[in-house]
Design a protein around this motif. Structure first.
Motif, short mmCIF file in Angstrom:
data_model
loop_
_atom_site.label_atom_id
_atom_site.label_comp_id
_atom_site.label_asym_id
_atom_site.label_seq_id
_atom_site.Cartn_x
_atom_site.Cartn_y
_atom_site.Cartn_z
N THR A 149 5.62 -8.90 -8.23
CA THR A 149 6.77 -8.16 -8.78
C THR A 149 6.96 -8.46 -10.26
N GLN A 319 4.66 0.06 -7.50
CA GLN A 319 6.09 0.34 -7.28
C GLN A 319 6.48 -0.10 -5.88
N ARG A 320 7.46 -1.00 -5.79
CA ARG A 320 7.93 -1.49 -4.50
C ARG A 320 9.25 -0.84 -4.09
N SER A 321 9.86 -0.07 -4.96
CA SER A 321 11.10 0.61 -4.61
C SER A 321 10.79 1.89 -3.85
N TRP A 322 11.80 2.39 -3.13
CA TRP A 322 11.59 3.55 -2.27
C TRP A 322 11.58 4.84 -3.09
N GLU A 324 7.79 3.89 -1.77
CA GLU A 324 6.82 2.94 -2.30
C GLU A 324 5.55 3.66 -2.77
N ASP A 359 9.73 -6.26 1.04
CA ASP A 359 10.39 -5.69 -0.14
C ASP A 359 11.89 -5.54 0.07
N VAL A 364 13.92 -5.41 -3.59
CA VAL A 364 13.33 -4.41 -4.49
C VAL A 364 13.23 -3.03 -3.85
N LEU A 365 13.33 -2.92 -2.53
CA LEU A 365 13.07 -1.65 -1.86
C LEU A 365 14.08 -0.57 -2.25
N PHE A 366 15.35 -0.93 -2.31
CA PHE A 366 16.38 0.05 -2.67
C PHE A 366 17.16 -0.38 -3.92
N GLY A 367 16.52 -1.19 -4.74
CA GLY A 367 17.09 -1.52 -6.04
C GLY A 367 18.42 -2.24 -5.96
N ASN A 370 20.21 -2.59 -2.62
CA ASN A 370 19.54 -3.60 -1.82
C ASN A 370 19.97 -5.01 -2.23
#
Length: 463
Positions: A149, A319-322, A324, A359, A364-367, A370
């Motif tokens: 990350t 990119q690890r946010s949704w 992905e 994630d 990190v998945l939903f910023g 999250n």
């Protein structure tokens, strides 16, 4: 002659009804209560540290943006320079080490990162990230970086505090112990709370220990699913349980695939090995990046130079946010042609779930949403621990901690219930050693203390 009045059925005396036999739950509840109490008391200090450091880590993403704003952001320019020129600028300012990866500017106003490995003074598993203005080629600074990350020094320090207390591999035992027991404590709390009469669950209008219990139970019920999720995902990359989970996934054919950097390879795997030379090989970075773009790899991406003369470039989305972005391609440095492709859509189901779970666990998945949810969960766990110890104190009538839950719960369980429980515990203990070993030690000590009490004629049992 008078006759005695007849007795109606309703008035006739009833035969005394036998007391109902204790249900299976009645025999199981003392065991759940005792396990929840002792696990809470003994593991709570580890959970408290994990919750406090996890709270800090969840907030570290936003703090990182503020602390390192100069390195991370630049004024938006008219046109970005070719990636090869940006790497040359970074190498001119920092000729030490070798280029292990390049992350082109992912959006307008963001800098390009050129990662250098083997730099003196940088940890072996870290890189030196050189930040380059993509519009002017000016180097904005250089910072030590860790992990996929791209954690910078502030977040790295908090991450290591949360993971191992800065004690290395030995310190990781604390976090694995906390993750191994959190789901047990949360699950036991759920069972105990919903087994209580509804009237005893309310908080309003209560005081003392009953109010504390109501607060503890209510918050615990709302947060339990989150705790169980954090426990499960935390174990996936722990030392011992994580290794068992990896072996299980591999045996099921559900391990995470990786694109092959070997010529003509079929997802044979690219271990992220660092380049032996510099980043400029064969056709050059600009054509390598263009080939990846042609295959649909949008920002953000990372370019990994060839590990040796027989290897290809690997370009992968990071990119690890949704939603992905985890697609990857291998590109031949001599011809600029793609030799292998790997799409996230083709990952096995468990590999996808593991990726999403980690994630989501790391925020990190939903910023920001999250991260706020994780901070709320961490804060809830801290409150539950404080209330738990307060209940124990109030059980002693506010002058000292109360007596522990009496032993004897095992002896009261029917064999048809006890044997499956023991079998389940044995299996779980094998796959999650830091659950099984402490539990076995507790049972051994408990049996020993019970035997000593028996010899002294003071053994007590749960009622």
């Amino acid at each position: 002659m008078s006759t005695a009045p007849s007795t109606t059925t309703a008035e006739a005396p009833h035969e005394p009804t036998p007391a109902p036999s204790p249900s299976r739950w009645a025999s199981l509840r003392p065991l759940v209560l005792r396990l929840h109490f002792y696990a809470g008391v003994l593991v709570a200090p580890f959970l408290l540290v994990a919750a406090a450091t996890g709270f800090l880590y969840a907030g570290a993403f936003q703090a990182e943006r503020l602390v390192y704003a100069h390195e991370l952001t630049v004024p938006v320019g008219d046109r970005e320079l070719p990636i090869s020129q940006q790497v040359t600028a970074a190498r001119t300012a920092h000729p030490e080490g070798t280029v292990s990866a390049v992350r082109p500017s992912p959006e307008d106003g963001a800098t390009t990162r050129v990662m250098l490995s083997g730099v003196k003074g940088t940890a072996a598993d870290h890189t030196l990230a050189v930040f380059v203005d993509p519009y002017t080629g000016k180097v904005r600074g250089a910072l030590e970086q860790y992990g996929s990350t791209g954690a910078l020094p502030l977040r790295t320090w908090i991450d290591e505090l949360h993971r191992d207390l800065h004690l290395g591999q030995t310190g990781r035992l604390y976090s694995e112990l906390a993750a191994s027991w959190l789901w047990v404590i949360a699950g036991g709390g759920l069972v105990l709370w919903f087994s209580r009469r509804r009237a005893l669950r309310k908080v309003r209008g209560t005081s003392g220990r009953r109010r504390t219990l109501g607060l503890h139970g209510t918050v615990g019920v709302w947060a339990a699913v989150g705790f169980i999720f954090l426990s499960a995902t935390g174990l996936t990359w722990s030392t011992y349980a994580g290794a068992n989970i990896d072996q299980l996934r591999t045996s099921l054919g559900q391990s995470t695939p990786s694109v092959s950097a070997a010529a003509g390879g079929e997802h044979a795997g690219h271990g992220g090995s660092t380049a032996t030379g510099d980043a400029q090989h064969g056709v050059g970075l600009d054509k390598i990046l263009a080939a990846a773009r042609a295959k649909g790899l949008g920002n953000p991406v990372e370019i990994v130079p060839p590990a040796d003369a027989n290897s290809a470039y690997v370009v992968r989305q990071v990119q690890r946010s949704w939603p992905e972005k985890q697609d990857a391609v291998a590109v031949d440095p001599a011809t600029g042609k793609v030799t292998d492709e790997l799409r996230f859509a083709d990952y096995p189901l468990l590999a996808k779930l593991t990726r999403w779970g980690i994630d989501l666990h790391t925020g990190v998945l939903f910023g920001l949403v999250n991260q706020l949810a994780l901070m709320l969960l961490a804060g809830s766990l801290i409150l539950l621990i404080v209330w738990g110890y307060r209940m124990w104190w109030q059980r002693g009538r506010g002058s000292s901690f109360g007596r522990p839950i009496p032993r004897g719960a095992w002896a009261q369980m029917p064999p048809l219930l006890l044997v499956p429980c023991l079998a389940a515990i044995a299996v779980l203990g094998y796959f999650v050693p830091l659950l099984g070993i402490p539990l076995a030690a507790f049972i051994a000590v408990d049996v020993l203390l019970g035997e000593i009490a028996h010899r002294r004629g003071s053994r007590t049992y749960a009622k």
